[in-house]
Design a protein around this motif. Structure first.
Motif, PDB file in Angstrom:
ATOM      1  N   ALA A  74      -1.467 -15.246  -4.928  1.00  0.00           N
ATOM      2  CA  ALA A  74      -2.912 -14.978  -4.857  1.00  0.00           C
ATOM      3  C   ALA A  74      -3.473 -14.229  -3.620  1.00  0.00           C
ATOM      4  O   ALA A  74      -3.809 -13.282  -3.780  1.00  0.00           O
ATOM      5  CB  ALA A  74      -3.906 -16.410  -4.743  1.00  0.00           C
ATOM      6  N   HIS A  75      -2.639 -14.363  -2.468  1.00  0.00           N
ATOM      7  CA  HIS A  75      -2.722 -13.590  -1.221  1.00  0.00           C
ATOM      8  C   HIS A  75      -2.460 -12.190  -1.559  1.00  0.00           C
ATOM      9  O   HIS A  75      -3.225 -11.437  -1.182  1.00  0.00           O
ATOM     10  CB  HIS A  75      -1.691 -14.103  -0.090  1.00  0.00           C
ATOM     11  CG  HIS A  75      -2.501 -15.460   0.802  1.00  0.00           C
ATOM     12  ND1 HIS A  75      -3.227 -14.876   1.645  1.00  0.00           N
ATOM     13  CD2 HIS A  75      -2.176 -16.470   0.579  1.00  0.00           C
ATOM     14  CE1 HIS A  75      -3.702 -16.045   2.420  1.00  0.00           C
ATOM     15  NE2 HIS A  75      -3.273 -17.085   1.533  1.00  0.00           N
ATOM     16  N   ALA A  76      -1.129 -12.133  -2.189  1.00  0.00           N
ATOM     17  CA  ALA A  76      -0.869 -10.742  -2.466  1.00  0.00           C
ATOM     18  C   ALA A  76      -1.639  -9.892  -3.222  1.00  0.00           C
ATOM     19  O   ALA A  76      -1.994  -8.717  -2.994  1.00  0.00           O
ATOM     20  CB  ALA A  76       0.751 -10.841  -3.097  1.00  0.00           C
ATOM     21  N   THR A  77      -1.948 -10.361  -4.389  1.00  0.00           N
ATOM     22  CA  THR A  77      -2.918  -9.746  -5.324  1.00  0.00           C
ATOM     23  C   THR A  77      -4.311  -9.705  -4.726  1.00  0.00           C
ATOM     24  O   THR A  77      -4.689  -8.439  -5.170  1.00  0.00           O
ATOM     25  CB  THR A  77      -3.107 -10.895  -6.632  1.00  0.00           C
ATOM     26  OG1 THR A  77      -1.741 -11.154  -6.994  1.00  0.00           O
ATOM     27  CG2 THR A  77      -3.851 -10.243  -7.697  1.00  0.00           C
ATOM     28  N   GLU A  78      -5.031 -10.321  -4.378  1.00  0.00           N
ATOM     29  CA  GLU A  78      -6.244 -10.166  -3.564  1.00  0.00           C
ATOM     30  C   GLU A  78      -6.205  -9.065  -2.661  1.00  0.00           C
ATOM     31  O   GLU A  78      -7.347  -8.275  -2.441  1.00  0.00           O
ATOM     32  CB  GLU A  78      -6.993 -11.496  -2.967  1.00  0.00           C
ATOM     33  CG  GLU A  78      -6.446 -12.116  -1.674  1.00  0.00           C
ATOM     34  CD  GLU A  78      -6.928 -13.344  -1.308  1.00  0.00           C
ATOM     35  OE1 GLU A  78      -7.841 -13.881  -2.155  1.00  0.00           O
ATOM     36  OE2 GLU A  78      -6.491 -13.856  -0.212  1.00  0.00           O
ATOM     37  N   TYR A  79      -5.077  -8.808  -1.679  1.00  0.00           N
ATOM     38  CA  TYR A  79      -5.024  -7.935  -0.887  1.00  0.00           C
ATOM     39  C   TYR A  79      -4.648  -6.389  -1.463  1.00  0.00           C
ATOM     40  O   TYR A  79      -4.760  -5.300  -1.175  1.00  0.00           O
ATOM     41  CB  TYR A  79      -4.216  -8.328   0.431  1.00  0.00           C
ATOM     42  CG  TYR A  79      -5.003  -9.259   1.184  1.00  0.00           C
ATOM     43  CD1 TYR A  79      -5.621  -8.373   2.256  1.00  0.00           C
ATOM     44  CD2 TYR A  79      -5.014 -10.375   1.269  1.00  0.00           C
ATOM     45  CE1 TYR A  79      -6.516  -8.992   3.022  1.00  0.00           C
ATOM     46  CE2 TYR A  79      -6.011 -11.189   2.187  1.00  0.00           C
ATOM     47  CZ  TYR A  79      -6.712 -10.339   2.878  1.00  0.00           C
ATOM     48  OH  TYR A  79      -7.734 -10.903   3.664  1.00  0.00           O
ATOM     49  N   ALA A  80      -3.843  -6.798  -2.417  1.00  0.00           N
ATOM     50  CA  ALA A  80      -3.507  -5.430  -3.264  1.00  0.00           C
ATOM     51  C   ALA A  80      -4.709  -4.848  -3.928  1.00  0.00           C
ATOM     52  O   ALA A  80      -4.818  -3.594  -3.747  1.00  0.00           O
ATOM     53  CB  ALA A  80      -2.505  -5.816  -4.326  1.00  0.00           C
ATOM     54  N   VAL A  81      -5.433  -5.631  -4.409  1.00  0.00           N
ATOM     55  CA  VAL A  81      -6.970  -5.056  -4.781  1.00  0.00           C
ATOM     56  C   VAL A  81      -7.828  -4.438  -3.771  1.00  0.00           C
ATOM     57  O   VAL A  81      -8.196  -3.488  -3.647  1.00  0.00           O
ATOM     58  CB  VAL A  81      -7.828  -6.163  -5.444  1.00  0.00           C
ATOM     59  CG1 VAL A  81      -9.340  -5.968  -5.693  1.00  0.00           C
ATOM     60  CG2 VAL A  81      -7.196  -6.676  -6.751  1.00  0.00           C
ATOM     61  N   LEU A  82      -7.750  -5.276  -2.606  1.00  0.00           N
ATOM     62  CA  LEU A  82      -8.315  -4.917  -1.354  1.00  0.00           C
ATOM     63  C   LEU A  82      -7.927  -3.418  -0.810  1.00  0.00           C
ATOM     64  O   LEU A  82      -8.504  -2.583  -0.518  1.00  0.00           O
ATOM     65  CB  LEU A  82      -8.435  -5.787  -0.187  1.00  0.00           C
ATOM     66  CG  LEU A  82      -9.155  -5.153   1.101  1.00  0.00           C
ATOM     67  CD1 LEU A  82     -10.539  -5.086   0.736  1.00  0.00           C
ATOM     68  CD2 LEU A  82      -8.856  -6.340   2.157  1.00  0.00           C
ATOM     69  N   GLY A  83      -6.459  -3.229  -0.835  1.00  0.00           N
ATOM     70  CA  GLY A  83      -5.771  -2.187  -0.412  1.00  0.00           C
ATOM     71  C   GLY A  83      -6.287  -1.041  -1.324  1.00  0.00           C
ATOM     72  O   GLY A  83      -6.489   0.340  -1.043  1.00  0.00           O
ATOM     73  N   THR A  84      -6.207  -1.307  -2.677  1.00  0.00           N
ATOM     74  CA  THR A  84      -6.828  -0.047  -3.707  1.00  0.00           C
ATOM     75  C   THR A  84      -8.317   0.396  -3.424  1.00  0.00           C
ATOM     76  O   THR A  84      -8.608   1.475  -3.656  1.00  0.00           O
ATOM     77  CB  THR A  84      -6.576  -0.681  -5.246  1.00  0.00           C
ATOM     78  OG1 THR A  84      -5.163  -0.958  -5.288  1.00  0.00           O
ATOM     79  CG2 THR A  84      -6.955   0.380  -6.247  1.00  0.00           C
ATOM     80  N   LEU A  85      -9.012  -0.641  -3.216  1.00  0.00           N
ATOM     81  CA  LEU A  85     -10.662  -0.281  -2.994  1.00  0.00           C
ATOM     82  C   LEU A  85     -10.749   0.623  -1.796  1.00  0.00           C
ATOM     83  O   LEU A  85     -11.522   1.455  -1.690  1.00  0.00           O
ATOM     84  CB  LEU A  85     -11.421  -1.367  -2.877  1.00  0.00           C
ATOM     85  CG  LEU A  85     -11.485  -2.419  -4.387  1.00  0.00           C
ATOM     86  CD1 LEU A  85     -12.155  -3.635  -4.212  1.00  0.00           C
ATOM     87  CD2 LEU A  85     -12.102  -1.461  -5.396  1.00  0.00           C
ATOM     88  N   ILE A  86      -9.922  -0.001  -0.338  1.00  0.00           N
ATOM     89  CA  ILE A  86     -10.078   0.925   0.447  1.00  0.00           C
ATOM     90  C   ILE A  86      -9.662   2.057   0.330  1.00  0.00           C
ATOM     91  O   ILE A  86      -9.867   3.034   0.886  1.00  0.00           O
ATOM     92  CB  ILE A  86      -9.369   0.179   1.540  1.00  0.00           C
ATOM     93  CG1 ILE A  86     -10.200  -1.226   2.106  1.00  0.00           C
ATOM     94  CG2 ILE A  86      -9.287   0.901   2.902  1.00  0.00           C
ATOM     95  CD1 ILE A  86      -9.495  -1.972   3.161  1.00  0.00           C
TER      96      ILE A  86
END
Length: 160
Positions: A74-86
């Motif tokens: 969950a940690h990795a996935t939520e930050y993968a999404v954040l990285g994509t959005l940024i």
């Protein structure tokens, strides 16, 4: 004009996503544990044949066993999404590759660190350097995935 609208949209989505991450991080340890327990149970129901026929004790043991991987995924996935959005909020075609990847990854990593500091003040939660590293890797994977997708699209367009 269209380019600026895209960047603004991604910026708004990134901020909304950060608020969601903050909200999940604000949940106390018991509520957070219940959340990951529900996900662990779903993993068992979806991927383990015969899980529904197991005893409650055996099901709970399975849920406990997958709790750590569920939380870290969950940690990795939520930050993968954040990285994509940024990435979408900062991407410029003419910018050098290291900046295309570095800026969104660094922003995601900094946010991960501040989020772990925030968790130090949430009952039943703790801030973990390991989680910052996992989040940072997730942001990097998200950024690299979208970079790869863009390069594939550019190669496809250049062969037309």
């Amino acid at each position: 004009m269209k380019y600026n609208k895209r960047k603004r949209l991604f910026l708004v989505l990134a901020i909304i996503w950060m608020i969601m991450i903050f909200g999940f991080s604000s949940r106390n340890g018991d509520l957070s544990g219940e959340d990951s327990g529900r996900v662990g149970r779903l993993v068992g129901e979806w991927f383990v044949p015969g899980f529904d026929e197991w005893s409650e004790v055996k099901q709970n043991a399975f849920v406990d066993k997958v709790d750590f991987p569920v939380r870290k995924t969950a940690h990795a996935t939520e930050y993968a999404v954040l990285g994509t959005l940024i990435f979408g909020a900062t991407y410029e075609i003419q910018r050098k590759k290291r900046y295309i990847v570095g800026i969104p990854w660094l922003c995601g990593t900094i946010y991960a660190a501040t989020d772990e500091i925030h968790q130090l003040f949430v009952p039943g939660r703790s801030g973990q350097v390991r989680d910052v590293l996992i989040d940072s890797c997730g942001a990097f994977i998200g950024v690299m995935l979208v970079t790869w997708m863009i390069s594939r699209r550019e190669k496809k367009e250049s062969t037309k």
